[in-house]
Motif scaffolding. Structure first.
Motif, short mmCIF file in Angstrom:
data_model
loop_
_atom_site.label_atom_id
_atom_site.label_comp_id
_atom_site.label_asym_id
_atom_site.label_seq_id
_atom_site.Cartn_x
_atom_site.Cartn_y
_atom_site.Cartn_z
N UNK A 236 0.81 -1.21 0.00
CA UNK A 236 0.00 0.00 0.00
C UNK A 236 0.85 1.26 0.00
N UNK A 237 0.37 2.27 -0.70
CA UNK A 237 0.81 3.66 -0.54
C UNK A 237 -0.32 4.42 0.13
N UNK A 238 0.01 5.13 1.21
CA UNK A 238 -0.99 5.95 1.89
C UNK A 238 -0.84 7.39 1.42
N UNK A 239 -1.86 7.92 0.78
CA UNK A 239 -1.84 9.30 0.30
C UNK A 239 -2.62 10.16 1.29
N UNK A 240 -1.95 11.19 1.81
CA UNK A 240 -2.58 12.07 2.78
C UNK A 240 -3.22 13.27 2.08
N UNK A 241 -4.08 13.97 2.80
CA UNK A 241 -4.82 15.08 2.23
C UNK A 241 -3.92 16.24 1.82
N UNK A 242 -2.76 16.37 2.45
CA UNK A 242 -1.84 17.46 2.08
C UNK A 242 -0.89 17.07 0.96
N UNK A 243 -1.09 15.91 0.36
CA UNK A 243 -0.24 15.47 -0.76
C UNK A 243 0.93 14.60 -0.35
N UNK A 244 1.12 14.37 0.94
CA UNK A 244 2.22 13.54 1.40
C UNK A 244 1.95 12.06 1.06
N UNK A 245 3.07 11.29 1.04
CA UNK A 245 2.98 9.88 0.68
C UNK A 245 3.72 9.04 1.70
N UNK A 246 3.07 7.98 2.16
CA UNK A 246 3.70 7.02 3.07
C UNK A 246 3.69 5.67 2.36
N UNK A 247 4.89 5.10 2.18
CA UNK A 247 5.03 3.83 1.47
C UNK A 247 5.20 2.70 2.48
N UNK A 248 4.23 1.79 2.50
CA UNK A 248 4.27 0.66 3.42
C UNK A 248 4.90 -0.55 2.75
N UNK A 249 5.47 -1.47 3.54
CA UNK A 249 6.03 -2.69 2.97
C UNK A 249 4.94 -3.70 2.61
N UNK A 250 5.33 -4.74 1.89
CA UNK A 250 4.36 -5.77 1.51
C UNK A 250 3.99 -6.64 2.69
N UNK A 251 4.88 -6.75 3.68
CA UNK A 251 4.61 -7.54 4.88
C UNK A 251 4.93 -6.72 6.11
N UNK A 252 4.52 -7.19 7.28
CA UNK A 252 4.78 -6.51 8.55
C UNK A 252 4.33 -5.05 8.52
N UNK A 253 3.11 -4.84 8.06
CA UNK A 253 2.60 -3.47 7.97
C UNK A 253 2.43 -2.86 9.36
#
Length: 298
Positions: A236-253
C-alpha cells in the motif's frame, strides 16, 4: 313342519332324548348343541371399529387415492383444490396477512427489501412460502442473510442482516461500496458514505480488511488519510490530504506503522508535513521533507 323354539333348536319325535342339563349355578362350557357361527361372520364381529381405527382407515384411503392419481394432471387439480379450500378456511378464521414488519434494515435498503417480499395483503397466512420469501430478500444486494417468521394470526416478520460497509473501492473509474469480505454491495450509492475510507486499485477490495483496522487504531493518521492505493497487488501507498505519501512494505505493515508512530512522536511529522516517508525497508526509514521545509533549511 318342525316347530321353532326361540333360543333352542328344532326337534322332532324321532330325535333322542335330551341330555341332562348342567347343574344350576355351574360355569361349564357352552352347550355342544349351540348354533354354529360362520367363520367370516365371526371375523367381522371382531373388527376394531373405534374412532382411531376409522380415522386411520380414511387416511390410508386418501394416500392410496393420491398414489393412483399422482401420474396424471388430475392430481395437480385435486391438490390445488384442496389447497384453495384450506386457504379459504384460514381466511375465514381470520388467518390472513395484514402486516409485514422489516427489522434490521438501513434506510437506503428498505424500499428494495419491501419490493422483494412480494406478498399481497389479505392472502391466507397458510399460503405464504417462508423459504421463497427468504430467498427473494437475500437476493437484495444489501442483505447478507434473512430470517422470516410467521406470527399468527396476521403478521409476517422479516429480519435482515445487512453487509457491513468497510470502504469505498475505486476501480475502472467507478466508486463502489465494499464489505469486510471485499464483496461489492450491489445497489449501494458510494456518494452517501463520504466518511468511509477510499481504497484504489486492482486487488484493493480484497486486501483492505487487513490494513484498515491498523490505520483505524491511529486517529491522527486516519484523520489525514485521503486514500490507500494498492501497488502491484502487493503493498500500500498511503496518500494524505496534504499530498504527502507514506510507502508501506508488503509484509509486517503493523511494525512499519509502529515506526511511523515513533517518528511522529519525535519529529511531529504529521503536523509539520513531509513529501514522502519510505517504510518499505525496516532498517532504513527514509524521510523526504516537503519543498517548503527543504528551502527553509538551505
Amino acid at each position: 313342519m318342525p316347530a321353532v323354539v326361540r333360543g333352542g333348536r328344532r326337534q322332532n319325535s324321532k330325535q333322542p332324548a335330551k341330555r341332562p342339563a348342567a347343574p344350576k349355578g355351574g360355569r361349564g362350557r357352552a352347550p355342544r348343541n349351540a348354533p354354529a357361527v360362520p367363520g367370516k361372520v365371526a371375523a367381522i364381529g371382531r373388527l376394531d371399529l373405534s374412532p382411531r381405527a376409522v380415522m386411520i382407515s380414511i387416511a390410508a384411503g386418501v394416500v392410496v387415492l393420491a398414489g393412483v392419481l399422482a401420474t396424471g394432471a388430475r392430481a395437480d387439480r385435486i391438490s390445488a383444490s384442496i389447497g384453495q379450500g384450506v386457504d379459504g378456511m384460514a381466511v375465514g378464521m381470520g388467518l390472513k396477512l395484514e402486516k409485514v414488519f422489516i427489522e434490521g434494515e438501513s434506510a437506503e435498503a428498505t424500499a428494495a427489501i419491501q419490493r422483494a417480499v412480494q406478498l399481497d395483503g389479505g392472502q391466507a397466512m397458510t399460503s405464504i412460502d417462508l423459504d421463497a420469501v427468504r430467498e427473494r430478500v437475500e437476493q437484495v444486494g444489501w442483505v447478507k442473510s434473512a430470517r422470516i417468521v410467521r406470527l399468527l394470526p396476521n403478521t409476517l416478520i422479516v429480519h435482515v442482516t445487512e453487509h457491513d460497509r468497510l470502504a469505498i473501492w475505486q476501480a475502472g473509474g467507478r466508486n463502489m461500496v465494499i464489505d469486510s469480505h471485499g464483496q461489492v454491495i450491489r445497489g449501494a450509492d458510494a456518494g452517501r458514505y463520504p466518511n468511509l475510507p477510499l481504497v484504489v486499485g486492482k486487488g484493493a477490495e480484497q486486501a483492505a480488511a487487513e490494513v484498515l483496522p491498523l490505520i483505524a487504531q491511529r486517529p491522527r493518521l486516519m484523520a489525514r488519510l485521503e486514500a490507500l492505493v494498492r501497488v502491484d497487488e502487493r503493498r500500500w501507498d498511503l496518500r494524505l490530504k496534504d499530498g504527502s505519501l507514506i510507502q508501506l512494505p508488503a509484509t509486517d505493515q503493523d511494525a512499519a506503522l509502529i515506526q511511523l508512530d515513533a517518528l511522529d512522536q519525535r519529529e511531529r511529522l504529521l503536523e509539520l508535513g513531509f513529501a514522502r516517508i519510505d517504510l518499505r525497508t525496516p532498517e532504513e526509514v527514509a524521510v523526504r521533507p516537503s519543498a517548503g521545509e527543504a528551502q527553509g533549511g538551505t
